[in-house]
Design a protein around this motif. Sequence first.
Motif, PDB file in Angstrom:
ATOM      1  N   ALA A  63      -7.017   2.740   3.269  1.00 48.34           N
ATOM      2  CA  ALA A  63      -8.397   2.804   3.730  1.00 48.34           C
ATOM      3  C   ALA A  63      -9.206   1.592   3.289  1.00 48.34           C
ATOM      4  O   ALA A  63     -10.189   1.220   3.935  1.00 48.34           O
ATOM      5  CB  ALA A  63      -9.054   4.081   3.216  1.00 48.34           C
ATOM      6  N   LYS A  64      -8.781   0.940   2.208  1.00 50.04           N
ATOM      7  CA  LYS A  64      -9.547  -0.177   1.656  1.00 50.04           C
ATOM      8  C   LYS A  64      -9.261  -1.502   2.345  1.00 50.04           C
ATOM      9  O   LYS A  64     -10.100  -2.413   2.331  1.00 50.04           O
ATOM     10  CB  LYS A  64      -9.253  -0.314   0.152  1.00 50.04           C
ATOM     11  N   THR A 113      -0.784   4.560  -0.955  1.00 50.83           N
ATOM     12  CA  THR A 113      -1.640   5.749  -0.923  1.00 50.83           C
ATOM     13  C   THR A 113      -2.642   5.620   0.221  1.00 50.83           C
ATOM     14  O   THR A 113      -2.924   4.522   0.703  1.00 50.83           O
ATOM     15  CB  THR A 113      -2.417   5.914  -2.238  1.00 50.83           C
ATOM     16  N   CYS A 139       0.852  -1.200   0.000  1.00 50.17           N
ATOM     17  CA  CYS A 139       0.000   0.000   0.000  1.00 50.17           C
ATOM     18  C   CYS A 139       0.882   1.243   0.000  1.00 50.17           C
ATOM     19  O   CYS A 139       1.831   1.328   0.801  1.00 50.17           O
ATOM     20  CB  CYS A 139      -0.901   0.026   1.227  1.00 50.17           C
ATOM     21  N   GLU A 158      -5.730   6.014   0.024  1.00 46.95           N
ATOM     22  CA  GLU A 158      -6.885   5.281  -0.470  1.00 46.95           C
ATOM     23  C   GLU A 158      -6.689   3.773  -0.324  1.00 46.95           C
ATOM     24  O   GLU A 158      -7.599   3.041   0.075  1.00 46.95           O
ATOM     25  CB  GLU A 158      -7.148   5.634  -1.925  1.00 46.95           C
ATOM     26  N   GLU A 159      -5.490   3.294  -0.617  1.00 47.88           N
ATOM     27  CA  GLU A 159      -5.198   1.863  -0.492  1.00 47.88           C
ATOM     28  C   GLU A 159      -5.245   1.423   0.971  1.00 47.88           C
ATOM     29  O   GLU A 159      -5.783   0.359   1.288  1.00 47.88           O
ATOM     30  CB  GLU A 159      -3.827   1.567  -1.091  1.00 47.88           C
TER      31      GLU A 159
END
Length: 243
Positions: free
Chosen positions: A185-186, A180, A178, A182-183
């Motif tokens: 958070a997923k 970012t 990971c 966003e990554e």
Amino acid sequence: MKNCVVLFVAAVSFPLAAQGNINTIKPTAFIALKKSSEQYTGVCKAAINRCGEETKVWKAKGLEDVFYLIEPTLEMIKFRKKNDDYIKEGQWKFDVKNNDENAMSEDLIKDKVYIYPALYPLSKTKQAIALVTKWQALYSGGSREEEYADFIMLNDDGSSQVAFKDVLFSSKAMIRACFTAEEYAKTSHCHDEDWALLNLKFIDEGKEYYSWKFITKSYTWPAFVEKASTQPKITERVAWPFQ
């Protein structure tokens, strides 16, 4: 990389624990003694108070009267308790050889060499220790570690002989996947991971030495997937000491 058998990951399970029926030949595990214990004090006194900060004293599991003192200098002394006395029954000093070629990749750096706290059966009367060299590398958000071992037979006269050489004793790796927000958070699993586990079975075939069966389970856990989906890859190899 040399063609070696990948052994257990020490952080996950007790190493080389043979499994099977009641007649299975098993290694002898060592149990660490607390420095405040009477047994620790007794062994150190018998060793002429040579116990330093990094000295370890172990009791052989299943044997109430057998103890091993292991020094960071790669010296091991066996004691047996008789009445209230600790009698020295054996002493071995192991040399560190230049085995830098064993590292799987060039970025690994030698960390330390140590005696693993266990005895491994070679025959009805002979046992071996594992002299382990640890290599590691640290990355941004990850790491890799490998350990290679020489299994060394202990002779009663204080000498020793290498029974198995340059065996890959353990391996594990974790590489960040990971990068970012966003990554992250997923998923909660943001690393590619792999590790290996091994059971050793010792087989008495009526010969001078037991055969050793290496049963290796290797795991790969990619980032972004559930751990439950990870399946082991199992390999087996049979080898004989001194061959």
